[in-house]
Design a protein around this motif. Structure first.
Motif, PDB file in Angstrom:
ATOM      1  N   LEU A 113      24.582 -13.263 -31.548  1.00 32.62           N
ATOM      2  CA  LEU A 113      24.278 -12.608 -32.832  1.00 32.62           C
ATOM      3  C   LEU A 113      24.212 -13.629 -33.963  1.00 32.62           C
ATOM      4  O   LEU A 113      23.416 -13.497 -34.888  1.00 32.62           O
ATOM      5  CB  LEU A 113      25.331 -11.551 -33.144  1.00 32.62           C
ATOM      6  N   LEU A 157      20.920 -15.270 -33.738  1.00 32.41           N
ATOM      7  CA  LEU A 157      19.899 -14.335 -34.223  1.00 32.41           C
ATOM      8  C   LEU A 157      19.959 -14.230 -35.748  1.00 32.41           C
ATOM      9  O   LEU A 157      18.935 -14.204 -36.445  1.00 32.41           O
ATOM     10  CB  LEU A 157      20.212 -12.966 -33.621  1.00 32.41           C
ATOM     11  N   PHE A 183      21.633  -5.680 -43.061  1.00 31.98           N
ATOM     12  CA  PHE A 183      22.268  -5.596 -41.748  1.00 31.98           C
ATOM     13  C   PHE A 183      23.698  -5.058 -41.784  1.00 31.98           C
ATOM     14  O   PHE A 183      24.279  -4.770 -40.751  1.00 31.98           O
ATOM     15  CB  PHE A 183      22.233  -6.963 -41.059  1.00 31.98           C
ATOM     16  N   LEU A 207      24.620  -1.862 -39.853  1.00 24.53           N
ATOM     17  CA  LEU A 207      24.566  -2.007 -38.397  1.00 24.53           C
ATOM     18  C   LEU A 207      25.867  -2.560 -37.826  1.00 24.53           C
ATOM     19  O   LEU A 207      26.190  -2.334 -36.672  1.00 24.53           O
ATOM     20  CB  LEU A 207      23.438  -2.967 -38.009  1.00 24.53           C
ATOM     21  N   LYS A 260      25.992  -2.395 -26.528  1.00 23.68           N
ATOM     22  CA  LYS A 260      25.925  -3.611 -27.327  1.00 23.68           C
ATOM     23  C   LYS A 260      24.571  -4.284 -27.182  1.00 23.68           C
ATOM     24  O   LYS A 260      23.999  -4.770 -28.149  1.00 23.68           O
ATOM     25  CB  LYS A 260      27.036  -4.587 -26.911  1.00 23.68           C
ATOM     26  N   MET A 297      22.189  -2.577 -29.193  1.00 24.48           N
ATOM     27  CA  MET A 297      22.435  -2.935 -30.597  1.00 24.48           C
ATOM     28  C   MET A 297      21.700  -4.234 -30.953  1.00 24.48           C
ATOM     29  O   MET A 297      21.028  -4.338 -31.970  1.00 24.48           O
ATOM     30  CB  MET A 297      23.949  -3.170 -30.724  1.00 24.48           C
ATOM     31  N   VAL A 298      21.853  -5.212 -30.037  1.00 25.60           N
ATOM     32  CA  VAL A 298      21.224  -6.517 -30.267  1.00 25.60           C
ATOM     33  C   VAL A 298      19.713  -6.354 -30.335  1.00 25.60           C
ATOM     34  O   VAL A 298      19.045  -6.917 -31.202  1.00 25.60           O
ATOM     35  CB  VAL A 298      21.609  -7.507 -29.135  1.00 25.60           C
ATOM     36  N   ILE A 302      18.048  -3.728 -31.118  1.00 24.78           N
ATOM     37  CA  ILE A 302      17.669  -3.039 -32.358  1.00 24.78           C
ATOM     38  C   ILE A 302      17.658  -4.023 -33.520  1.00 24.78           C
ATOM     39  O   ILE A 302      16.740  -4.054 -34.327  1.00 24.78           O
ATOM     40  CB  ILE A 302      18.647  -1.875 -32.660  1.00 24.78           C
ATOM     41  N   ILE A 303      18.704  -4.859 -33.566  1.00 19.94           N
ATOM     42  CA  ILE A 303      18.781  -5.835 -34.652  1.00 19.94           C
ATOM     43  C   ILE A 303      17.590  -6.783 -34.603  1.00 19.94           C
ATOM     44  O   ILE A 303      16.942  -7.052 -35.609  1.00 19.94           O
ATOM     45  CB  ILE A 303      20.108  -6.626 -34.572  1.00 19.94           C
ATOM     46  N   ALA A 304      17.269  -7.242 -33.385  1.00 21.77           N
ATOM     47  CA  ALA A 304      16.149  -8.172 -33.245  1.00 21.77           C
ATOM     48  C   ALA A 304      14.855  -7.511 -33.695  1.00 21.77           C
ATOM     49  O   ALA A 304      14.050  -8.083 -34.435  1.00 21.77           O
ATOM     50  CB  ALA A 304      16.036  -8.620 -31.802  1.00 21.77           C
ATOM     51  N   LEU A 347      14.487  -4.902 -35.700  1.00 26.13           N
ATOM     52  CA  LEU A 347      14.501  -4.681 -37.152  1.00 26.13           C
ATOM     53  C   LEU A 347      14.199  -5.966 -37.904  1.00 26.13           C
ATOM     54  O   LEU A 347      13.432  -5.988 -38.855  1.00 26.13           O
ATOM     55  CB  LEU A 347      15.896  -4.213 -37.567  1.00 26.13           C
TER      56      LEU A 347
END
Lengths: 501, 360
Positions: free
Chosen positions: A14, A17, A40, A43, B3, B6-7, B9-11, B13
């Motif tokens: 993360l 990222l 973010f 989230l 999880k 989640m990752v 989705i974050i990527a 977004l």
């Protein structure tokens, strides 16, 4: 404790990222690290604390660092804290040294980042305690100290520079005065739009990006000279080498210290960090007249200071629960969402989390460096994109960024265009854009701390001189900085006259 | 798996945001309302795919955000939609609520400052409670408090007045925010001192008007203020054992009707603080506001959803983590209650001194 015991693979991923997204957002004019984190934040509720910290720290480091790219290559500060990066970064690009400039900037960034991180890790509680000794009087004087940079960057006309700075400050005061919630300086009929004044980001990118596009459009769409340089064939001067930093040791340390220190003071914005560092680099430089013409020295100071402020801003946040800047103010929200109270006892009672934050910062800085250093040759090609292609893209990015900065306010787009037009007119009438912007950025903070100081002293103006030793030292620095700038300005003028004759 | 999702989705977004900036709330609102119009607007409450919850604070670390976030997270599940808390600040929140569509795609969440600000003149008259549809009330922050330095010669607000009486050369400066809950609680204290001890004492109480909690804390540390307004949630960290003397604080009292569990801080009422002979109690309560002509189906759906959420023990636990407590009143009851509370507080405000006159 081992780094692997604290950080999960997910948190590292993360963080990676976060840095990537942060860099991209920082590089888009109008998008900032603060915005990246705000987007973010919701989230992170679904994540563990340590994982969400990895993501948020990554976004923070990436966002601050990404601002370097457009500042250097396009003369558009991607974030307010990269304003001073344009002063030498863009002239370097114009000389065909874009790639070198970016590499210098990135290297300075990681040095600044690690420097402040070391200070954060070892001295956080002690320094936080020092930071709260800085009352509104000292904070006001630090802002004034930062403002003295106007005197040193005023090219040719000191009076013109000071006027521009004052004009910037004046315009920054338009809007609501928060102490009594009353509007002031708002032209009749614009009360609804200007209730909060002009937003910083649209003003910043309007003056730089749109203003510059208008200027260049006037010159026609022919490729500029620096767009014709072939990077592959470049001579030694255009190549980056770590040896460059050999002579910059003192500069990089001084700038990192200034960045960390200014970042540490609650309520003094990050932009003040790189502005102050730049001004001091100019004052101490052996060749002050060269700064602003494409010297790596200036770039190093701005970039090491603005990454230095990350560790600095985290010092009062993690050891006192006080955010050092707007970005860390949002980070508090992330902790609260998880039910973790950040305050004076945070570090002692959350050892694992504290180590996790420090480790995340280490990883984020390294990832930032690797990602940017090795992709820079592709980034640097941006300058070769013909104007008729890149200009529309910049305009779209600026408009979208301005619209999004306050979650969809159309007036911000009008602000962008208005200041774009001013960015075109200002240089023609002698108003200096960098000085104007520095006044605009620091104006509200200067007012707030000036008023707060007077409130604390029942209106007694002598408080600025009698507050204590720190205030006196700051006065000496201010006077020294201004005197030096005046002497330097006279010297430059004389030299110019001699050259002319 | 969750999880990993989640990752992803974050990527995803991140990619969208990087490519086209930020998606605009307004356009999504438009799309939904168009969709509703096509459906005849009958199922407004369930058809909205996104509800924007404006809050009257621009901070994402304050009590308004935390309460809004908690109730939104649980309510969106019940309503089967997405609720996004938007920390835009009071003036802009009211402004946008005034322009919002009536389908419920934009609503507001705030606390007593919503009407106090109008009473104090910080907000426009057009923003008064009567011009909105008042939604359900959900929670209380019982920790609305005053604090001072740990070494101050008094331990309660009442004692501070006695201390002023015993020390005729001393003054007390109180850091408050204009137009909000902190001003009204300060006013009550000021009026009580004036009525109980006389103007000779109350004239020695000054106001230090400032904004955020950080500014008030700093004012105390700088010595610019002797007493500051704060809250148990935000300031408890500075009162604990082990905190450095320089920044250590202590609570002087809370304005709520009852003590906060786990904290030995007396209420104003216990200290005998009264205004016009009546006990002064002020609970800082959080509630929803909607456009005046909001779709009644939506309003009812929100009311029902919130009623379901407040029964959820997980929600209650989330609130308790930050020392907030559930305090549910359905919309109809909330409206009556708030209008009455406002009328009652008006007499305090009418008698209160102008902050400009007593500013240091």
């Amino acid at each position: 404790m081992s780094i692997f015991e604290i950080l999960t693979p997910l948190s590292v991923l993360l963080c990676f990222l976060g840095v990537f997204i942060g860099i991209v957002m920082g590089a888009i004019p109008g998008m900032t690290a603060t915005m990246a984190i705000a987007i973010f934040l919701p989230l992170t509720y679904a994540l563990d604390m340590i994982d969400s910290i990895g993501l948020l720290i990554g976004l923070y480091v990436g966002g601050i660092s990404g601002g370097l790219v457009p500042a250097v290559l396009l003369n558009i500060p991607g974030t307010p804290s990269s304003l001073c990066t344009t002063f030498d970064g863009y002239p370097m690009t114009k000389k065909g040294e874009g790639e070198k400039a970016l590499k210098v900037g990135i290297t300075a960034s990681i040095i600044g980042g690690f420097f402040s991180l070391t200070i954060l890790y070892f001295f956080a509680p002690v320094l936080a305690s020092v930071a709260i000794d800085f009352s509104s009087v000292e904070k006001f004087l630090i802002i004034v100290f930062a403002l003295t940079v106007i005197a040193s960057i005023s090219k040719g006309s000191l009076l013109g520079g000071i006027f521009s700075g004052l004009l910037g400050m004046f315009i920054s005061l338009i809007g609501t005065f928060t102490d009594n919630n009353e509007m002031r300086l708002v032209p009749p009929g614009l009360e609804d739009q200007l209730v909060y004044g002009f937003s910083l980001l649209p003003v910043l990118i309007g003056l730089f990006a749109i203003g510059q596009i208008l200027q260049e459009s006037e010159e026609g769409m022919k490729a500029a000279s620096h767009q014709k340089i072939d990077l592959q064939k470049g001579n030694k001067n255009t190549q980056f080498s770590f040896k460059l930093f050999k002579n910059q040791k003192i500069n990089v340390i001084r700038s990192s210290i200034i960045g960390t220190f200014v970042g540490m003071l609650p309520g003094v914005g990050g932009s003040a960090a790189s502005i102050t560092a730049y001004s001091q680099t100019k004052n101490f430089s052996k060749n002050p007249e060269k700064l602003g013409t494409g010297e790596p020295e200036g770039l190093v100071s701005s970039e090491s200071a603005n990454n230095g402020l990350i560790g600095g801003a985290l010092i009062p946040l993690l050891s006192l629960g006080i955010p050092g800047d707007s970005t860390t103010a949002i980070l508090i929200g992330a902790f609260l969402l998880q039910g973790i109270e950040i305050g004076p006892l945070f570090i002692t009672s959350n050892q694992d989390l504290w180590s996790g934050i420090v480790f995340s910062l280490v990883i984020a800085n390294i990832v930032m460096f690797i990602l940017m250093f090795f992709s820079i040759k592709y980034f640097a090609k941006i300058v070769f994109i013909p104007k008729y292609l890149i200009f529309p893209i910049i305009v779209v990015a600026c408009v979208v960024g301005s619209y999004a900065i306050n979650n969809g306010v159309m007036f911000d787009v009008w602000t962008l265009l208005l200041f774009g037009l001013l960015g075109y007119i200002f240089p023609k009438i002698g108003v200096q854009i960098p000085s104007f912007l520095i006044g605009f950025i620091l104006g509200t903070e200067a007012e707030k701390y000036f008023v707060d100081s007077l409130k604390g002293s029942s209106g007694d103006l002598t408080i600025f001189f009698t507050k204590g030793p720190i205030a006196l030292v700051l006065w000496i620095l201010i006077i020294g900085s201004v005197t030096y700038a005046i002497i330097d300005s006279r010297r430059t003028k004389k030299a110019a006259e001699q050259n002319a004759s | 798996m969750k999880k990993l999702l989640m990752v992803l989705i974050i990527a995803f977004l991140g990619a969208i945001l990087a490519a086209c900036g930020s998606s605009s709330e307004e356009s999504s609102g438009d799309e939904t309302s168009e969709a509703n119009e096509q459906n005849g607007g009958e199922e407004a409450s369930v058809d909205l795919n996104r509800i924007r919850v404006l809050i009257g604070s621009s901070s994402t670390g304050g009590d308004t955000y935390q309460n809004a976030d908690a109730v939104s997270r649980y309510t969106e599940e019940v309503l089967d939609t997405n609720m996004k808390v938007d920390a835009v600040g009071a003036l802009r929140a009211f402004d946008e609520l005034g322009k919002a569509k009536d389908d419920g795609s934009t609503i507001m969440f705030f606390h007593d400052m919503a009407y106090l600000g109008v009473e104090y003149g910080s907000f426009d008259e057009k923003d008064e409670l009567d011009n909105w549809t008042i939604g359900p009330m959900v929670s209380i922050n019982p920790g609305n408090a005053f604090l001072t330095s740990a070494d101050a010669p008094y331990d309660t607000m009442a004692e501070s007045a006695e201390w002023l009486e015993e020390n005729p050369d001393e003054t007390i400066t109180v850091a408050v925010e204009a137009g909000g809950v902190s001003e009204v609680t300060f006013d009550a204290y000021y009026l009580w001192v004036e009525q109980e001890f006389g103007t000779e004492i109350s004239d020695r109480i000054h106001a230090y008007v400032t904004g955020s909690q950080e500014d008030k804390d700093q004012a105390l540390w700088d010595g610019n203020a002797d007493i500051i307004h704060g809250s148990i949630g935000a300031n408890n960290q500075y009162t604990e054992d082990g905190v450095e003397d320089k920044i250590k604080m202590k609570f002087l009292g809370v304005s709520a009707s009852e003590r906060v569990e786990g904290f030995d801080v007396p209420t104003f009422n216990e200290q005998g603080i009264t205004v016009d002979g009546e006990e002064f109690v002020f609970d800082k309560e959080f509630f929803f506001l909607m456009p005046k002509d909001v779709d009644s189906n939506f309003a009812a759906a929100l009311d029902n959803a919130v009623a379901e959420v407040v029964e959820n023990p997980d929600y209650e636990e989330d609130l308790n983590t930050n020392t907030y407590i559930v305090n549910h009143r359905p919309a109809e009851e909330a409206e009556e209650y708030l209008l009455e509370k406002r009328d009652k507080i008006r007499s305090v405000i009418e008698q209160a001194p102008d902050l400009n006159d007593i500013a240091k």
